[in-house]
Structure formats: C-alpha cells, structure tokens
Scaffold this motif. Structure first.
Motif, short mmCIF file in Angstrom:
data_model
loop_
_atom_site.label_atom_id
_atom_site.label_comp_id
_atom_site.label_asym_id
_atom_site.label_seq_id
_atom_site.Cartn_x
_atom_site.Cartn_y
_atom_site.Cartn_z
N ASP A 136 0.99 -1.12 0.03
CA ASP A 136 0.11 -0.09 0.05
C ASP A 136 1.01 1.34 0.21
O ASP A 136 1.66 1.51 0.97
N ALA A 184 0.37 3.91 2.80
CA ALA A 184 1.13 3.40 4.22
C ALA A 184 2.44 3.80 4.17
O ALA A 184 3.19 4.11 5.04
N LEU A 189 8.30 -2.36 8.17
CA LEU A 189 7.04 -2.03 8.71
C LEU A 189 5.85 -2.27 7.72
O LEU A 189 4.65 -2.48 8.32
N ARG A 200 5.60 -7.49 5.72
CA ARG A 200 4.29 -8.11 6.42
C ARG A 200 3.30 -8.06 5.26
O ARG A 200 2.66 -9.05 4.97
N ALA A 243 -7.76 -11.59 9.00
CA ALA A 243 -8.71 -10.26 9.09
C ALA A 243 -7.74 -9.31 8.39
O ALA A 243 -7.86 -8.01 8.40
N THR A 244 -6.76 -9.84 7.85
CA THR A 244 -5.64 -8.58 7.28
C THR A 244 -5.81 -8.32 5.82
O THR A 244 -4.88 -7.76 5.21
N LYS A 245 -6.96 -8.32 5.18
CA LYS A 245 -7.21 -8.13 4.15
C LYS A 245 -7.05 -6.39 3.88
O LYS A 245 -7.67 -5.70 4.69
N ALA A 246 -6.54 -6.14 2.73
CA ALA A 246 -6.47 -4.47 2.64
C ALA A 246 -7.98 -3.90 2.67
O ALA A 246 -8.56 -4.43 1.99
N VAL A 247 -7.82 -2.79 3.28
CA VAL A 247 -9.34 -2.36 3.40
C VAL A 247 -10.16 -1.53 2.38
O VAL A 247 -11.13 -1.73 2.04
N LYS A 298 -13.03 -5.71 -0.51
CA LYS A 298 -14.46 -5.82 -0.27
C LYS A 298 -14.95 -4.64 -0.87
O LYS A 298 -16.07 -4.83 -1.51
N LEU A 321 -3.84 2.79 7.09
CA LEU A 321 -3.82 2.10 8.29
C LEU A 321 -2.89 0.79 7.68
O LEU A 321 -3.23 0.24 6.59
N LEU A 322 -2.21 0.19 8.49
CA LEU A 322 -1.70 -1.07 8.12
C LEU A 322 -2.65 -2.33 8.99
O LEU A 322 -3.01 -2.35 9.84
N PRO A 323 -3.38 -3.02 7.45
CA PRO A 323 -4.25 -3.63 7.92
C PRO A 323 -4.07 -5.17 8.88
O PRO A 323 -5.06 -5.34 9.74
N TRP A 324 -2.77 -5.16 9.12
CA TRP A 324 -2.55 -6.33 10.04
C TRP A 324 -2.20 -5.87 11.25
O TRP A 324 -2.07 -6.68 12.35
N ARG A 325 -2.21 -4.79 11.67
CA ARG A 325 -1.96 -4.22 12.93
C ARG A 325 -3.16 -3.49 13.81
O ARG A 325 -3.95 -3.04 13.23
N LEU A 370 -8.85 -4.73 14.67
CA LEU A 370 -8.04 -4.63 13.48
C LEU A 370 -8.88 -3.48 12.69
O LEU A 370 -10.23 -3.39 12.77
N PRO A 371 -8.01 -2.85 11.62
CA PRO A 371 -8.72 -1.88 10.78
C PRO A 371 -9.90 -2.29 10.08
O PRO A 371 -10.94 -1.67 9.92
N GLY A 372 -9.84 -3.59 9.56
CA GLY A 372 -10.96 -4.03 8.85
C GLY A 372 -12.25 -4.16 9.60
O GLY A 372 -13.47 -4.52 9.07
#
Lengths: 528, 256
Positions: A150, A153, A170, A174, A252-256, A421, B92-96, B136-138
């Motif tokens: 991203d 970010a 950072l 990840r 739950a770490t999909k890009a928002v 999403k 935001l970093l989605p995994w944090r 989480l941000p999501g």
C-alpha cells in the motif's frame, strides 16, 4: 457468521468426502473390469495390496526423496527470499539479474540432471535441482508482494523520515506475507518434483524416482500407481501444509480499500546508452555465470561444455549442419504443442479462478480432486498417463495442460482473493449481478495476476512437453535430449538445454512487453 | 531571535510527466505559516493542494523553490519528530491493531512505543476509541479508521501538523464534532497546523487563514483572514458573520 462458516466447512467436508467415495467406487469398478487400456488402470484395492506387499521398499525411497526435497526447499527459499528483498530494494539489480532469474527458472531440470550427476556427487544434484525448482517461484512471489504494498502506508512511514529499510520492515514485508505464502505453496510440490527428476536422470540407489524408473519397464501398473500415489501424497501434504498456514495467518488482514495511487517506478534511466548497456549485461550475465560454473567445477571438457563450446558444436564443427537439422526438426515438433497446451491450461485456470468466486460451492467440491491430480509430481504422473492415453500427441497435450494449470490457478485465485471488499460492494450496491461484479471489478483487478500466471507458465509448458517427449512420445526436443544421452553426445545435450532456455526467455520477454503495455494503459503496477 | 515559521514555502514549482503529458502542478507557490497558526488550503480537485502538502512533507521534491519546516529541511524535520501527518485515506496497516497502528510513527522514529504507552492510550482516548485498542482496521467503520489516523498523527507531540482531508470520509455531524475536537487538541499542543480540505465551513471554522488555490496551473489565488476569537464554539457555525467569511471563500474559489 462464525456458525455459518463452520456449517459451510462441514458441508465442504461431507460433500468432498462423498465425491471422493463415489470416485473411488467408480475407479474400483472400472479397474476390476479392466475397462481402461486393457488393465492399465488397476482398481484401488489392487494398488493398496501392492503397496502393502512393497512396504519394505518404501521407507528408504521415501526417506531419500524427502531429504533431498526438504533440503532443496530450505536452501532454495532462503536464497529466493533474500534475492527477492534485494530486488525489491534495487530495481537496477532486478533488471541486471532478469536473464539469470528467467534462465534459472526455465532451465529444464531433466536436461541438466545427468550433467549435475556427472559433475557433483551424493545428494548434491538432487538438492540442487529441488532448490532450482523452488527459487524462481518464491523469488517472484516475494518481489510481487513487496512491490504491491500500500503506497499510502509507505507515505506515512516516509513522512516520519522512515528509511527504505523502515518502509520494508514496517509496511512491505508483512504485506508480502500472503504473496510469499502462495509462492511457497507452489514451491513445495516443485521441490519434490525437482528431487524426483534428479533421481530419474542421475542414478543412485534410493529415491522414489529411482524406484519408478526401475519399475517402469516391468509393466506393473499397480506398483507404478502406488509410487505415483505416494509421491502425490508427499507433494499434496506439503501444499496443504502451506495452504493451512496461510489460512491461519491471513484471517482479517485483507486490505481495506483499493490502492489507486499511480506507480512511479519503472524507467530508471532515460539515457539510451545506459539502457543498451543494461540490456547487454542482462543478456550476457547468464552466459558468464554458465562459463564460470563450468570453469569452477573442474569437470572434464568432454562432458562440461561452455557457451563457446556449444556455439562451436552448432555452427563451426564438422557435424554442425546435421546437428542444426536435427535441432530444427525437433523444435518444429515441440513448439506448436507447447503453445496449444499452455493456452488451454491458462484458459482453464482463469475460468476456474473466476468460477471459484461465482460458485464457491462447486469449486469447494471440485477442489480436493483437482488438488490431488495437480500436486502429483509430473514424472510420477507421466508413466500413468502413458498407460491410459498411449504415446500419442494427446498425452503431451494433457501433460502440458496439467503442468501449466496448477501454478496459474493458484496465482489467479490469489489475485482474485486480494480484491478489496469495498471495490466489490460498489457494483453490488447498484444491484449488479455476480457476473457484472466479476466483469467490472474482479476480472480487471486480477489482470496483473493473469499476466504473472502467464509468465510463470511459459517455461513450465516447455518443460512439460519435453518430459512427455522424453518419457513417452519419442518426438521433439525431449526425445533428442534422451537420444543424445544414450549416444553420449554431450554437445547436443548442452545445445538442447541452451536452446530451450533461450526460447523460454524469449517467450517470457514477449509476455512482459505485452503486460507492460496493457497494465500501463490501465494504470496498474507491473509485478515483476 | 525570531522563531522560524512553522511552514515556509518560497516560489515552489512542480511539474509532473505522466502518460506522455506534462502537467504543471504548481507554479510559484509561496506560503508562510507563522508558528502556532492554523492554515487551511482549499481548492478544486487537481489544483495541487495535496502536492503542496507532499512537497512540504518531503514526499515529493520541488522542481524550483525552497521549503522549510520549523526552519529545517523537510526530511530533517521529519526525522526529529517535529512533524505529524494524517492523510485523506486513513492508510492504516491492515494487520496491525488500533494501538499498534498508532505506534507506527514512534517505531519509525526509533522510539520505544512501550515507554510512551500512556501517550498512545491518551491519543486513542482523545479520538474516542477507548475499548477498540486491539481491533483490526478491517473491523472498524470508515470514521473510526480516520480517527485512528488522527491519533497516529498526534502521538509524537508534533510541532507542525499536516492534515490532508482528514475528515473527508466522515459524516457532517461527526465532522463538526471532530472539528471542535481538533481545535481543542491543536490549541493544547500549540502546533503549527496545515489542513488541506474541500469543506469551506470546516476551513473557516478551524483556521486563522484560508488559502484559496486555483488549478491549471496550481497556484494561490487568494488568502482570506478569519478574525474570530478562540476558542471557537459550535454556535459559530450558524453565525451570520461566519457565513459572510464562507461566502468570501466561495467567491475566491470561483474566481471573483
């Protein structure tokens, strides 16, 4: 929602199990009646009985193959990830190593296995080949993952004075994990395939490849199937292990939101002479490495040919005209079927990846079957397909399709899964059908991955065709290689290897050019 | 000795080359924000207002002109933790988790987030996200994500605060609440603030000065001073004097 997921999981398991049972029952009936090619497809019960009878042989064979695969997997991936990070940090380095990277991937393992066996000893040839099978996939996945981070970010980190390394640590690293895990998933069966291929061409007492080779001539379909199933099980389990790992890690770490920033990188130098120098270096570096490795290995000049030797063999020596004629005839047989198989494999993968979004239930039921057939190491699969399909061109075609389909599907499914999403919610909000949503969002968004999949499958298709030709059909480049091995015609072995690598690199480059044009027009990033 | 301006841009120009076309993003932009002042930049889309901010932050380099943040070069100021930044997309970093996202600037600056846990918590509380520290941000709404970005921008006690449409994704009610909150926070920190926004009333409510930009090429078309006393209260939004200033900004935007 959680209970829904659990119920769907249960449905998946029960329908998957049911389908597998139905398939097994059908197989048993067909096998018992000897319906396929006069008993070439033995019933599962016969295969299991044979496995039990041979149980004393397996542990050593499996142990040898596992050892080479695991060592190759570890070494290859360590090198690949380190290289991927270095390439992501320095696009110039990536351009410089492009030739070596593609060559390392396009190198037909089957062509260099005998050469490795002659110049190295013990397990080294197997580990080398397994590592080679892993390197390109993981390296590419690492670079894609790192470069598609991203950019907003990244801006946040840079705005606080973060260095290139801080951004990498950072944000990018990840963010690259899903991509790297997808790479490892494909790499794991590749390592097994590499190890078996080396055993196949390299001698030695233990290993599933050796066992397979020893059993190939004896006309015992039930044992061949047993070895094939065990090899498939190893490859399949390694794939499943990484699939499970990525599901665990990537909840739950999909890009928002969709990153719409226009990528800046790309042309590092506008100076023409600098570009020409870089292009020359890219082309020459693999040949320099080839030459250096030969000189370093100290192998006898009769076996180990340098680029100069190959050139002399093909153009200057007494038999040059004859050698050229044989090579061209082989190419005319190999190339058409390579393209047809690759196109079919890609089309099938794309269709299935899209269907997996449109009809998740169908795919969930189909997936286990597809995985079993697709993780089956090519070499183990080929003798079985020969038993069923005979030794004609349809065999080559099917092998090519199956060898291209698997990596293409994983790459595409991954790309489609990454579509955010919110991007899909938009057309849905206007009452779009699932198909419209696919057409407007999912398919365009997965375009970079379609190109990546194409690039990945170009060399594999050629390898698949060559293996089929070597083992079964007795035509084309693969056969030429096998014959030359028999005649100890090392000049021709090296020529075939060099020509097939160069062809792969050229086709790859063509795909890259098309990709740049299309993606630049669409304002998308080109994953390397 | 006089304290240097919080942000000073002198004769900044910038062109972009994209798809074969050359776009003059900024022409001769000169802007000085005195220490502790609040300045807004307003203008139509594509007028280069975000580019002004990116150049001031050191994310882009200007083709010509000079940039100083608290008297220093942009990136030097950034490395000393003088600047804080919130982008129009929360980024935001989605995994944090929320807490770990707020900690990002501290990590980049090489500080120990654990040593400043109280400050991190205070910022999360300040933006009203108590209880969501580990989400989480999501799992958050757009407004909540944007508030995380504000908390992240403030966590370093910045002397100079950059905000690029930080409330663009929020509804009007929440937006006004956040405006009042931001004014309070800003007054507490005494920082120099630069806000890029589309909202006229937001700009007028928050700022000492509103800078109006025009596009093609991106340039400053006018600067409007906002005279109201601080702290400004929500009733100001319905004050006729307030609307008069808003009308002047709108006129400047439309080129009258």
């Amino acid at each position: 929602m959680a209970t829904d997921a659990i119920r769907r999981h249960a449905v998946w398991q029960s329908t998957g199990l049911r389908n597998a049972l139905i398939l097994l029952a059908l197989w048993e009936i067909i096998g018992q009646l000897g319906l396929v090619a006069g008993g070439a497809l033995p019933p599962p019960s016969d295969i299991l009985i044979r496995l039990w009878q041979d149980r004393g042989d397996y542990p050593n064979h499996i142990g040898a193959t596992l050892y080479a695969s695991v060592m190759g997997f570890l070494i290859g991936n360590a090198v690949a990830i380190a290289a991927g990070v270095a390439f992501a940090l320095s696009p110039a380095l990536l351009r410089l190593f492009r030739g070596i990277n593609i060559a390392a991937f396009a190198l037909p393992p089957i062509a260099i296995a005998p050469i490795l066996a002659l110049t190295m000893s013990g397990m080294a040839p197997r580990i080398t080949l397994a590592a080679l099978g892993v390197y390109f996939v993981t390296m590419t996945a690492t670079v894609i993952g790192l470069s598609q981070a991203d950019s907003r970010a990244e801006d946040v980190v840079r705005a606080y004075g973060g260095s290139r390394w801080t951004v990498l640590r950072l944000v990018q690293f990840r963010g690259a994990v899903p991509s790297i895990l997808a790479g490892l998933r494909i790499a794991a069966p590749n390592a097994v395939l590499g190890a078996i291929l080396a055993e196949f061409g390299g001698g030695g007492r233990w290993g599933l490849g050796t066992y397979l080779l020893g059993s190939l001539g004896r006309g015992e379909p039930d044992r061949l199937w047993g070895i094939g199933l065990i090899a498939t099980l190893i490859a399949g389990l390694s794939y499943a292990g990484f699939a499970l790992l990525s599901r665990r890690l990537l909840g739950a770490t999909k890009a928002v939101t969709l990153n719409t920033a226009v990528p800046t990188g790309g042309t590092a130098s506008t100076c023409l002479s600098a570009r020409v120098r870089m292009a020359l270096a890219t082309v020459l570096l693999p040949f320099a490495l080839w030459w250096a490795l030969i000189k370093l290995s100290g192998a006898p000049a009769m076996i180990a040919k340098t680029p100069g030797d190959v050139f002399e063999y093909l153009f200057l020596s007494q038999g040059a005209a004859a050698a050229q004629a044989r090579l061209l005839a082989a190419l005319a047989e190999t190339l058409p079927i390579t393209f047809i198989g690759m196109a079919a494999g890609l089309a099938f993968a794309f269709l299935l990846a899209i269907l997996s979004r449109l009809m998740p239930r169908f795919i969930e039921a189909f997936m286990p079957v597809a995985l079993i057939t697709q993780t089956m190491p090519l070499v183990a699969l080929t003798p079985l397909l020969v038993l069923i399909l005979g030794r004609g061109p349809s065999l080559t075609l099917w092998i090519t399709i199956s060898v291209t389909f698997f990596p293409a599907f994983v790459t595409l499914a991954q790309g489609i899964a990454l579509v955010p999403k919110s991007a899909e919610d938009l057309p849905r909000a206007y009452g779009a059908s699932r198909w419209t949503e696919m057409r407007m969002v999912t398919i365009p968004a997965s375009l970079p991955y379609l190109f990546a999949a194409t690039r990945l499958t170009v060399p594999r298709a050629l390898l698949g065709v060559m293996i089929a030709e070597w083992l079964a059909t007795g035509r084309g480049l693969g056969n030429l290689l096998n014959q030359s091995r028999g005649y100890l015609d090392y000049g021709m072995i090296w020529s075939v290897a060099a020509v097939s690598v160069i062809l792969s690199v050229v086709f790859y480059q063509l795909v890259v050019v098309a990709e740049r044009q299309v993606l630049a027009r669409l304002g998308m990033a080109t994953p390397e | 000795m006089r304290q240097p301006d919080g942000i000073a841009l002198t004769g900044v120009s910038k062109t972009f080359t994209g798809r074969g076309k050359v776009v003059e993003a900024l022409r001769e932009v000169t802007l000085a924000c005195p220490p502790g002042s609040f300045t807004s930049i307003i203008g139509p889309s594509g007028c280069g207002k975000s580019t002004v901010m990116r150049i001031a932050l050191g994310l882009e380099t200007a083709d010509a002109g000079e940039v100083r943040v608290a008297g220093q070069r942009s990136l030097e100021a950034a490395r000393q933790g003088i600047t804080g930044v919130a982008f129009q997309d929360a980024a935001l970093l989605p995994w944090r988790s929320v807490r770990r996202n707020v900690e990002v600037p501290l990590e980049v600056l090489g500080r120990t987030p654990r040593a400043e846990a109280a400050q991190v918590q205070a910022m999360i509380d300040l933006v009203g996200l108590k209880g969501y520290e580990n989400s989480l941000p999501g799992e958050l709404s757009g407004g909540m994500r944007q508030r995380v970005a504000i908390a992240r921008a403030l966590v370093t006690h910045p002397q100079v605060l950059f905000m690029d449409e930080p409330f663009g994704a929020l509804d009007q009610i929440l937006r006004r609440q956040m405006n009042v909150e931001l004014q309070r926070i800003w007054a507490d920190t005494g920082s120099t603030a630069l806000l890029v926004t589309h909202g006229i009333d937001e700009a007028v409510f928050l700022s000492d000065r509103v800078v109006v930009m025009h596009a093609n090429p991106g340039r400053i078309a006018g600067v409007i001073d906002v005279p109201f006393d601080r702290p400004r209260q929500p009733p100001l939004f319905s004050d006729p004097a307030f609307h008069k200033v808003c009308d002047r900004v709108a006129e400047a935007l439309h080129g009258n």
